[in-house]
Design a protein around this motif. Structure first.
Motif, mmCIF file in Angstrom:
data_model
loop_
_atom_site.group_PDB
_atom_site.id
_atom_site.type_symbol
_atom_site.label_atom_id
_atom_site.label_comp_id
_atom_site.label_asym_id
_atom_site.label_seq_id
_atom_site.Cartn_x
_atom_site.Cartn_y
_atom_site.Cartn_z
ATOM 1 N N THR A 102 0.797 -1.614 9.536
ATOM 2 C CA THR A 102 0.559 -1.250 8.142
ATOM 3 C C THR A 102 1.356 0.142 7.941
ATOM 4 O O THR A 102 1.554 0.880 8.805
ATOM 5 N N HIS A 143 -5.450 -7.063 -7.166
ATOM 6 C CA HIS A 143 -5.636 -6.955 -5.901
ATOM 7 C C HIS A 143 -6.717 -6.247 -5.654
ATOM 8 O O HIS A 143 -7.651 -6.406 -4.683
ATOM 9 N N ASP A 145 -7.635 -3.337 -4.149
ATOM 10 C CA ASP A 145 -7.616 -2.750 -2.918
ATOM 11 C C ASP A 145 -6.268 -2.344 -2.351
ATOM 12 O O ASP A 145 -6.218 -2.130 -1.031
ATOM 13 N N HIS A 150 -3.535 -1.459 3.385
ATOM 14 C CA HIS A 150 -3.553 -2.997 3.069
ATOM 15 C C HIS A 150 -2.280 -3.489 2.553
ATOM 16 O O HIS A 150 -1.966 -4.439 2.030
ATOM 17 N N ASP A 164 -5.753 -8.481 2.336
ATOM 18 C CA ASP A 164 -6.979 -7.860 2.137
ATOM 19 C C ASP A 164 -7.177 -7.551 0.683
ATOM 20 O O ASP A 164 -7.487 -6.398 0.388
ATOM 21 N N GLN A 187 -10.452 1.651 -2.121
ATOM 22 C CA GLN A 187 -10.712 2.987 -1.217
ATOM 23 C C GLN A 187 -10.798 4.190 -2.181
ATOM 24 O O GLN A 187 -10.065 4.428 -2.979
#
Length: 281
Positions: A102, A143, A145, A150, A164, A187
Motif C-alpha cells: 500500500t 469509493h 474510503d 486503500h 476496500d 478515514q
C-alpha cells in the motif's frame, strides 16, 4: 469470535492461508480458490454482534442493494469483487487479492529513510489512479474510503490499484449491537465534511480524499498536521516545493465547499496532463 485457522476450507473451495488484517469489526484473510485454478483471493469476514434478527435482515437487504453494483466493476486497477456467502453464522466477501504494497506502507518506509514522494511521483500517481476512480463514478459508485492504506502499488507493473470500498464498513456497522463502537466510513482527515457529518457522498468526495492522499505523500505528514482546525483550512504548501499550477489543482480538490471542487476525475486528469512537471518519468 476466533480467527479462522490456516488450511480451513470454506464453501468447499476457499482454502484459508493466513490472516492479512484484523480490525475491530472486520478481518481479511489470504486464501486460494479451487474454483478458479487455486488463484489467490482476499476473503473479508464481517464480525456480527447484534442479536436482533430484524436488524440483521435489514443489514442484509442494505448489503444486497449496495454491493451488487460492485460486482459490475471490471477495471484492471480495481480489486474485483466475486461473491458473498455465509457459513457457520459468519459473513464473508470474496475479492481479488492484489499482491503489492500500500502507499501508506511505502510512505512509512520512506519516512524511516528521511524521504517522501517527489512532485513527479505524485503527479504520475494521480494520472494513473484517476481513470480508475472516474470509472467507478461512471458506474454510479463512490469509493468513500480513499487513503494511502486503500491504494496498493501492485507488484509487477507498479500501477496503483483501488481496494476496500467504504460500503463494506457501512454494512459491518449495521450488523453490530448498540454498545459496539462503529467503524468510521472514510478515514479521519481524509473524508470531507459532507461525508462525516451528513453521510452524503459525491464524486468530488472521492477527489477530496485523493487530494489529501496526495499531500500526505508529498509531505510525509498526517492530515491532522496539515489541517488547521481553528481556521478550518489546509496549510500544507509550506512543507513542499510544488509548482504553482500543481498546487492550485490540489487546492481546488481540497476545497471544503464541494461546489468549488472539481466535479469529475476527468476534469482533474485533463488539468494534470497539461502541467509541465519536472523530471517526468
Amino acid at each position: 469470535m476466533l480467527t479462522i485457522a490456516p488450511d480451513t476450507i470454506l464453501q468447499q473451495r476457499y482454502r484459508i492461508l493466513n490472516l492479512l488484517e484484523d480490525r475491530d469489526l472486520e478481518r481479511t484473510y489470504l486464501a486460494t480458490d479451487s474454483g478458479r485454478a487455486d488463484v489467490y483471493c482476499a476473503i473479508a469476514e464481517i464480525l456480527v454482534t447484534t442479536q436482533s434478527s430484524a436488524a440483521a435482515a435489514q443489514a442484509r437487504e442494505f448489503f444486497k442493494r449496495e454491493i451488487t453494483p460492485l460486482y459490475q466493476l471490471q477495471h484492471p486497477q480495481i480489486a474485483r469483487f466475486w461473491t458473498t456467502f455465509e457459513e457457520q453464522n459468519r459473513l464473508f466477501l470474496v475479492r481479488d487479492y492484489v499482491a503489492g504494497t500500500t502507499y501508506g506502507q511505502i510512505l512509512a518506509q520512506r519516512r524511516d529513510l528521511g524521504t517522501v514522494f517527489t512532485e513527479a511521483e505524485v503527479w504520475q500517481f494521480l494520472l494513473q489512479i484517476l481513470p480508475a476512480i472516474g470509472y467507478t463514478h461512471s458506474k454510479g459508485i463512490i469509493h468513500r474510503d480513499i487513503s494511502p492504506a486503500h491504494i496498493v502499488c501492485r507488484d509487477g507493473d507498479r500501477l496503483p490499484v483501488l481496494i476496500d470500498f467504504g460500503v463494506f464498513k457501512e454494512f459491518a456497522n449495521k450488523l453490530q449491537a448498540p454498545n459496539v463502537q462503529m467503524m468510521t466510513i472514510g478515514q479521519t482527515g481524509y473524508a470531507p465534511h459532507e461525508q462525516l457529518y451528513s453521510g452524503q457522498v459525491y464524486p468530488s468526495t472521492d477527489l477530496y480524499a485523493l487530494a489529501v492522499t496526495a499531500i500526505v505523500l508529498l509531505t510525509g505528514k498526517e492530515p491532522s498536521a496539515l489541517f488547521e482546525g481553528e481556521h478550518m483550512d489546509w496549510n500544507w504548501l509550506k512543507w513542499t516545493q510544488l509548482g504553482d499550477k500543481f498546487a492550485t489543482i490540489l487546492s481546488r480538490m481540497l476545497s471544503l465547499d464541494l461546489q468549488d471542487r472539481y466535479q469529475s476525475a476527468l476534469e482533474v486528469y485533463r488539468d494534470l496532463q497539461a502541467l509541465d512537471v519536472p523530471q517526468r518519468q
